[in-house]
Enzyme design. Structure first.
Site, PDB file in Angstrom:
ATOM      1  N   TYR A   7       0.901  -1.139  -0.191  1.00  0.00           N
ATOM      2  CA  TYR A   7      -0.181  -0.129  -0.120  1.00  0.00           C
ATOM      3  C   TYR A   7       0.804   1.171   0.090  1.00  0.00           C
ATOM      4  CZ  TYR A   7      -3.715  -3.131   1.088  1.00  0.00           C
ATOM      5  OH  TYR A   7      -4.682  -4.140   1.202  1.00  0.00           O
ATOM      6  N   ASN A  41     -10.355   0.698   7.289  1.00  0.00           N
ATOM      7  CA  ASN A  41     -11.781   0.461   7.685  1.00  0.00           C
ATOM      8  C   ASN A  41     -11.891   0.607   9.227  1.00  0.00           C
ATOM      9  OD1 ASN A  41     -11.836   0.247   5.053  1.00  0.00           O
ATOM     10  ND2 ASN A  41     -12.631  -1.745   5.018  1.00  0.00           N
ATOM     11  N   ASP A  66      -7.687  10.679   1.805  1.00  0.00           N
ATOM     12  CA  ASP A  66      -7.667  10.709   0.186  1.00  0.00           C
ATOM     13  C   ASP A  66      -9.285  11.364  -0.100  1.00  0.00           C
ATOM     14  OD1 ASP A  66      -8.043   8.085   1.385  1.00  0.00           O
ATOM     15  OD2 ASP A  66      -8.988   7.981  -0.946  1.00  0.00           O
ATOM     16  N   HIS A 104      -4.689   6.106  -1.613  1.00  0.00           N
ATOM     17  CA  HIS A 104      -5.489   5.907  -0.388  1.00  0.00           C
ATOM     18  C   HIS A 104      -4.444   6.023   0.891  1.00  0.00           C
ATOM     19  CE1 HIS A 104      -9.384   4.773   0.948  1.00  0.00           C
ATOM     20  NE2 HIS A 104      -9.164   3.480   1.191  1.00  0.00           N
ATOM     21  N   ASN A 138     -14.338   4.908   3.862  1.00  0.00           N
ATOM     22  CA  ASN A 138     -14.537   3.801   4.930  1.00  0.00           C
ATOM     23  C   ASN A 138     -13.762   4.257   6.115  1.00  0.00           C
ATOM     24  OD1 ASN A 138     -16.180   2.292   3.224  1.00  0.00           O
ATOM     25  ND2 ASN A 138     -14.488   1.075   2.484  1.00  0.00           N
TER      26      ASN A 138
END
Length: 188
Positions: free
Chosen positions: A16, A67, A92, A21, A113
């Protein structure tokens, strides 16, 4: 001394790193580098601290995955005894053009989320959030691939400048206040 909790949203793990994100993590990494501080792995996240002009900044990169970001924010806000008006969440935003900054005092999760979870855990939408526009240049059904994707070449060229502007907005939030920072940075 006034304390501020600055929460950058993102997902942990190498895959990631440097994705759209994870812009919240990228902004905090840049701020830590500028202040010559390093993150320590603590309960529910990586933490770094610095003092600037009579204020203490506590930078938090939750290790809970996007999340469940609310759990880490809530824990560190309580442990550090930081009032909600001194909390800033960096995230973001697909609804803003790439590189656009929008600071707001409160608001809905807008389908994000991480913000949805924060709103549920702390049971309010009344906290400052700094949204970093990532644009919405993706085809139908490709939203997840887009937000979890790497920045493209054109974005990369101006990304560092936009992240730098974001770090300035973070310090301005603590020094000049929310309203002044909104006037200075929103839409720029």
């Amino acid at each position: 001394m006034k304390k501020y909790l600055i929460v950058g949203l993102g997902n942990i793990g190498e895959k990631y790193h440097n994705t759209r994100h994870n812009i919240g993590f990228s902004v905090l990494d840049s701020l830590a580098k500028k202040e010559q501080i390093t993150f320590e792995t603590k309960k529910l996240g990586d933490i770094a601290r610095f003092r600037y002009k009579g204020r203490t900044f506590i930078l938090l990169k939750p290790s809970t995955f996007m999340n469940l970001s609310g759990k880490a924010l809530h824990y560190w806000q309580k442990i550090e005894n930081i009032p909600l008006e001194n909390v800033l969440v960096i995230t973001d935003d697909l609804n803003l053009p790439f590189g656009t900054l929008r600071l707001k005092a409160k608001g809905s999760a807008g389908g994000h989320n991480g913000l949805t979870n924060i709103n549920e855990v702390i049971q309010t939408q009344n906290y400052a959030r700094l949204r970093f526009g990532i644009g919405s240049e993706y085809g139908k059904g490709r939203q997840i691939d887009y937000v979890l994707g790497q920045w493209d070449k054109e974005e990369q060229e101006i990304l560092n400048d936009r992240i730098d502007k974001c770090t300035k907005a973070v310090t301005s939030f603590a020094l000049a206040g929310l309203a002044n920072t909104m006037n200075t940075f929103n839409g720029k």
